[in-house]
Design a protein around this motif. Sequence first.
Motif, PDB file in Angstrom:
ATOM      1  N   ARG A  62      88.447 154.843   7.647  1.00 28.77           N
ATOM      2  CA  ARG A  62      87.639 153.626   7.469  1.00 28.77           C
ATOM      3  C   ARG A  62      87.217 153.451   6.020  1.00 28.77           C
ATOM      4  NH1 ARG A  62      86.101 151.048  12.293  1.00 28.77           N
ATOM      5  NH2 ARG A  62      87.726 151.673  13.754  1.00 28.77           N
TER       6      ARG A  62
ATOM      7  N   ILE B 131      86.187 149.861   3.079  1.00 25.68           N
ATOM      8  CA  ILE B 131      86.689 148.691   2.346  1.00 25.68           C
ATOM      9  C   ILE B 131      86.005 148.704   0.990  1.00 25.68           C
ATOM     10  CG2 ILE B 131      86.743 146.151   2.256  1.00 25.68           C
ATOM     11  CD1 ILE B 131      86.582 146.155   5.332  1.00 25.68           C
TER      12      ILE B 131
ATOM     13  N   ALA C 227      91.552 148.415   1.651  1.00 22.60           N
ATOM     14  CA  ALA C 227      91.015 148.729   2.985  1.00 22.60           C
ATOM     15  C   ALA C 227      91.747 149.940   3.532  1.00 22.60           C
ATOM     16  CB  ALA C 227      91.193 147.537   3.926  1.00 22.60           C
TER      17      ALA C 227
ATOM     18  N   GLU D 213      90.954 150.459   9.422  1.00 22.92           N
ATOM     19  CA  GLU D 213      90.091 149.278   9.558  1.00 22.92           C
ATOM     20  C   GLU D 213      90.759 148.261  10.493  1.00 22.92           C
ATOM     21  OE1 GLU D 213      87.087 148.417   8.489  1.00 22.92           O
ATOM     22  OE2 GLU D 213      86.731 150.296   7.433  1.00 22.92           O
TER      23      GLU D 213
ATOM     24  N   TRP E 290      92.218 144.976  11.695  1.00 26.53           N
ATOM     25  CA  TRP E 290      92.749 143.918  10.838  1.00 26.53           C
ATOM     26  C   TRP E 290      91.892 142.643  10.870  1.00 26.53           C
ATOM     27  CZ3 TRP E 290      95.680 143.101   6.821  1.00 26.53           C
ATOM     28  CH2 TRP E 290      95.979 141.775   6.505  1.00 26.53           C
TER      29      TRP E 290
ATOM     30  N   PHE F  70      88.656 142.849   9.110  1.00 24.77           N
ATOM     31  CA  PHE F  70      88.861 142.897   7.656  1.00 24.77           C
ATOM     32  C   PHE F  70      89.090 141.490   7.089  1.00 24.77           C
ATOM     33  CE2 PHE F  70      92.147 143.318   4.229  1.00 24.77           C
ATOM     34  CZ  PHE F  70      91.245 143.592   3.218  1.00 24.77           C
ATOM     35  N   THR F  71      89.910 140.683   7.776  1.00 24.12           N
ATOM     36  CA  THR F  71      90.162 139.320   7.260  1.00 24.12           C
ATOM     37  C   THR F  71      88.845 138.530   7.180  1.00 24.12           C
ATOM     38  OG1 THR F  71      90.611 138.321   9.439  1.00 24.12           O
ATOM     39  CG2 THR F  71      92.503 139.227   8.244  1.00 24.12           C
TER      40      THR F  71
ATOM     41  N   THR G  68      85.752 139.843   6.870  1.00 20.13           N
ATOM     42  CA  THR G  68      84.940 140.410   5.778  1.00 20.13           C
ATOM     43  C   THR G  68      85.400 139.837   4.443  1.00 20.13           C
ATOM     44  OG1 THR G  68      84.621 142.445   7.005  1.00 20.13           O
ATOM     45  CG2 THR G  68      84.282 142.586   4.636  1.00 20.13           C
TER      46      THR G  68
ATOM     47  N   SER H  59      95.560 147.303  13.177  1.00 23.66           N
ATOM     48  CA  SER H  59      94.870 147.961  12.071  1.00 23.66           C
ATOM     49  C   SER H  59      95.473 147.531  10.736  1.00 23.66           C
ATOM     50  CB  SER H  59      95.030 149.469  12.229  1.00 23.66           C
ATOM     51  OG  SER H  59      96.415 149.794  12.221  1.00 23.66           O
ATOM     52  N   VAL H  60      94.708 147.734   9.673  1.00 23.50           N
ATOM     53  CA  VAL H  60      95.180 147.425   8.317  1.00 23.50           C
ATOM     54  C   VAL H  60      96.431 148.251   7.987  1.00 23.50           C
ATOM     55  CG1 VAL H  60      94.590 147.737   5.874  1.00 23.50           C
ATOM     56  CG2 VAL H  60      92.955 146.639   7.431  1.00 23.50           C
TER      57      VAL H  60
END
Length: 349
Positions: free
Chosen positions: A75, A77, A93, A97, A99, A102-103, A105, A123-124
């Motif tokens: 984890r 970012i 990232a 994380e 996905w 994250f987009t 954030t 996931s990223v």
Amino acid sequence: MNPQHLRQHVQLQPYNTLGLMAVAEYFYALTNADDLPGLLAMAKTQGWPVQLLGGGSNIVFAGDVPGLTIQMNLRGIRECSADYAGDTVIIEAAAGEPWHAFTQTALANGWCGLENLSLIPGSVGAAPVQNIGAYGVEIADVMHSLRAYDREQGVFVELAASDCGFAYRDSLFKSAQPGRYVIVAVRFALSATRPLVLGYGDIASALSAAGVSSPTAHDVARAVIAIRQSKLPDPALLGNAGSFFKNPLLPAAQVAALQSDFPGLVAYAAQPQAPGLQKVAAGWLIEQAGWKGYRRGAVAVHERQALVLVHHGGGHGAELLALADDIVASVKARYGVQLEQEPVLMGQA
Ligand SMILES: Cc1cc2nc3c(=O)[nH]c(=O)nc-3n(C[C@H](O)[C@H](O)[C@H](O)COP(=O)(O)OP(=O)(O)OC[C@H]3O[C@@H](n4cnc5c(N)ncnc54)[C@H](O)[C@@H]3O)c2cc1C
């Protein structure tokens, strides 16, 4: 490595969005990238094959999974550099994380470029593996570089986006060198002034229906999320892995010949991924071959989107794969077009 993270005979049903049942012989939830060298060395000594698992949204378990399954739970970012070029920022990232979060954030911080890729599960770290794409944007368009552990050389390496062999739903990690690299972090070049991509799919009509004439990246994300929710089943409610087949890329002449036999056939230019080729809508081929809504036991073709195979629960990968085989054979017989499966197979049938 932390021996307490190593578990034996772990049921994988909660770890794949299809909800298929399969058992991992050994399972390790990786929370620290520094554990990787020791963990992989141990697997080598024991003779265990190694599989990597992200969110399990692009995997079909063909059966139980021998050896060591590593779940990528890393984890974090962080912003790596501001003013990289103009107002571009490099955001890193960690592989574990989620996905979509994250987009969102990124958007909340004014880092634009990922809005068209909102609501893709997973996931990223897995996003570069099949060069995820939606609504006119692929990860190849926004990725800067990534950090991975190279299992062949036994070292951590940095790969630029141009090293990753990106193609339509494909990359170095999926086809050319599967299993060689364990992606631990991915960096993106994002910017508040990045031009929005509006010309694909239903984005323009969704924005106009919402009365938005000068869209922001937030508006695009909202439109993409609404379109996706209306079209795709939520894996939390109905097991699925999104599109089960890639849209075939065919020479323009073959598409023209098919369109004269099947006037409704949906095809569009595939550039820049493949100049001279056209992308044919696999969902249309499957639907017109009569499969939409078809159910066989625990598995089925989704009733609203023929490209999506679903699992109603209690089934195994073999049933799903048998249905997929029958669809492939029927599309081949009707149109002469070979469909290719998008999700990765894992485990032994
Ligand atoms: C409802 C739904 C909608 C979807 N829509 C889209 C879409 O619009 N566009 C699209 O492109 N995809 C889509 N997908 C597919 C899927 O979400 C993506 O492929 C996603 O990137 C998979 O991420 P994951 O973490 O779940 O990977 P997993 O399914 O866990 O793994 C996929 C592959 O990546 C490998 N892998 C995982 N993590 C790593 C790592 N850190 N390093 C190296 N290899 C790794 C695995 O070994 C496996 O081979 C959709 C899926 C669903 C269920």
